[in-house]
Design an enzyme around this catalytic site. Structure first.
Site, PDB file in Angstrom:
ATOM      1  CB  THR A 124      -0.893   0.003   1.334  1.00 22.20           C
ATOM      2  OG1 THR A 124      -1.504  -1.252   1.285  1.00 22.20           O
ATOM      3  CG2 THR A 124      -1.857   1.244   1.139  1.00 22.20           C
ATOM      4  CD  GLU A 244      -3.071 -10.301   3.038  1.00 27.83           C
ATOM      5  OE1 GLU A 244      -2.712 -10.224   1.819  1.00 27.83           O
ATOM      6  OE2 GLU A 244      -2.769  -9.365   3.574  1.00 27.83           O
TER       7      GLU A 244
END
Ligand SMILES: Cc1cc2nc3c(=O)[nH]c(=O)nc-3n(C[C@H](O)[C@H](O)[C@H](O)COP(=O)(O)OP(=O)(O)OC[C@H]3O[C@@H](n4cnc5c(N)ncnc54)[C@H](O)[C@@H]3O)c2cc1C
Length: 386
Positions: A124, A244
């Site tokens: 990110t 994940e």
């Protein structure tokens, strides 16, 4: 209450026994200081739980995603927090699937033995947010190395990791044929990078999460830090995201179990108007609803993990599991707070801490809206929204 198979029952019991050594008071002290649970992570590593997914030939336990999910679920159901170390489990898959034989030989045994920590996952960025393809950090190839420049945000555990898995742009967006090309994954030795082009700045958050901003200024990394083929990094990261999401969903199921157990125990004991509050259906029903939601989410997690183990692509299953589990844990959190009334707000019951911790999972690692968009576009075949 978990739907996990008998094969994971032993693992669950062992994790519960380990977590019992780290009671609420341990987590409360760390929470106040916003400090990293070093002892807890060391104990998990030593017991082999963080190497659960590493194949036996590299010194790991060679277990599947169901077992890893069981570990994280039990950590959360015990009142502990896997956020301090869960990334090692899902990032290791990227290295395992796409790393070179040499990278695997070099790193996996060290990670399995706990000598090297792989906890930092840098995707990110402040300006790209959920739109990963517009990230701006660049890695430019020179003779035998890459030069990395840019910035990441929310790189959790960067101060407590030796390796970082980084996603950076290697081909400008204007020059790629497919919009998903041009990004590459690097495995960076942070011990060498710190102070040599890599800077870490902690971000204080509403819960104890050891998250940071990281800055790259002409960071030189050897060419063999590249994982897999240059330009294919986005695909590699997507591959890992399904594992994940399933693992994070398992943590949410654990949180949901914790809230319900805590609330029902309190509702049986707390007497108001001359009777246990749990005798009132106004207290019972929100807990019963939350329990049903957590059970359903648990089945979705088990289903996703089992399909992953059979080699299926689980975009749909992993996203649904994450959606249902993050909402179920929050439903349970709300019911727990309402059951405790004023005492929910007192630190000593751990409810307010778990409440803060559980809220994250509707935002990260992927927000609910982005999951709904995935389901709408890729499962329901509706037109792409962005
Ligand atoms: C504590 C914490 C730890 C984290 N750890 C990591 C980490 O270790 N590594 C890492 O790489 N990242 C990490 N993240 C980042 C996390 O993955 C992002 O916060 C998350 O993906 C959302 O991105 P964003 O915060 O930039 O929100 P934005 O992308 O800015 O979105 C803001 C809101 O707008 C909504 N939105 C955006 N676009 C659309 C659309 N087209 N349609 C509908 N709604 C939309 C989103 O759903 C969201 O609700 C972490 C975040 C937090 C808070």
């Amino acid at each position: 209450m978990s739907a996990g198979s008998a094969a994971t029952a032993e693992i669950r019991e062992a994790v519960r026994a380990l977590c019992a050594r780290f009671p609420g008071s341990y987590w409360r002290d760390l929470d106040r200081a916003r400090a990293y649970p070093t002892q807890f992570v060391a104990a998990l590593t030593e017991a082999g739980f963080l190497g659960a997914l590493i194949p036996e030939e590299y010194g790991g336990s060679g277990l599947g995603l169901s077992a890893a999910a069981a570990v994280l679920e039990e950590i959360h159901a015990s009142g502990s927090n896997g956020g301090a170390c869960h990334a090692q489990m899902y990032m290791m898959g990227t290295l395992l699937r796409h790393g070179s034989a040499e990278q695997k030989r070099q790193w996996l045994p060290q990670i399995a033995a706990g000598r090297v920590r792989l906890q930092a996952f840098a995707v990110t960025e402040p300006t790209s947010g959920s739109d990963t393809l517009s990230l701006r950090t660049t890695a430019v190839r020179h003779a035998d190395h890459y030069l990395i420049n840019g910035q990441k945000i929310w790189t959790s555990r960067a101060e407590h990791s030796d390796l970082m898995l980084l996603l950076a742009r290697t081909t400008p967006q204007s020059e790629v044929v497919k919009r998903t090309d041009g990004l590459s994954v690097f495995l960076i030795d942070m011990r060498e990078a710190l102070g040599a082009g890599l800077t870490i700045r902690p971000i204080r958050t509403m819960m104890n999460h050891s998250t940071t901003e990281v800055f790259f200024e002409d960071l030189k990394v050897p060419a063999d830090a590249l994982v897999g083929v240059e330009g294919r990094g986005f695909q590699y990261i997507l591959d890992g995201m399904n594992a994940e999401r399933t693992l994070i969903a398992a943590e949410c199921v654990g949180d949901g179990r914790w809230f319900i157990e805590k609330a029902t125990a309190y509702a049986r004991e707390r007497r108001v108007f001359g009777r246990p509050i749990g005798q009132n259906q106004g207290i019972q029903f929100p807990l019963a609803r939350a329990y049903a939601a957590v059970r359903a989410a648990d089945l979705a997690v088990c289903h996703a993990a089992q399909r992953f183990e059979s080699g299926a692509r689980i975009g749909e299953e992993a996203n649904i599991a994450k959606l249902l589990a993050s909402e179920a844990s929050w439903q349970a959190a709300e019911a727990c707070v309402q059951t405790f009334g004023g005492f929910a707000f007192a630190e000593e019951y751990d409810v307010e801490r778990k409440y803060r911790e559980a809220r994250l999972y509707q935002v990260a690692p992927v927000s609910t809206n982005l999951i709904l968009s995935y389901i709408a576009e890729h499962v329901l075949d509706l037109p792409r929204a962005y």
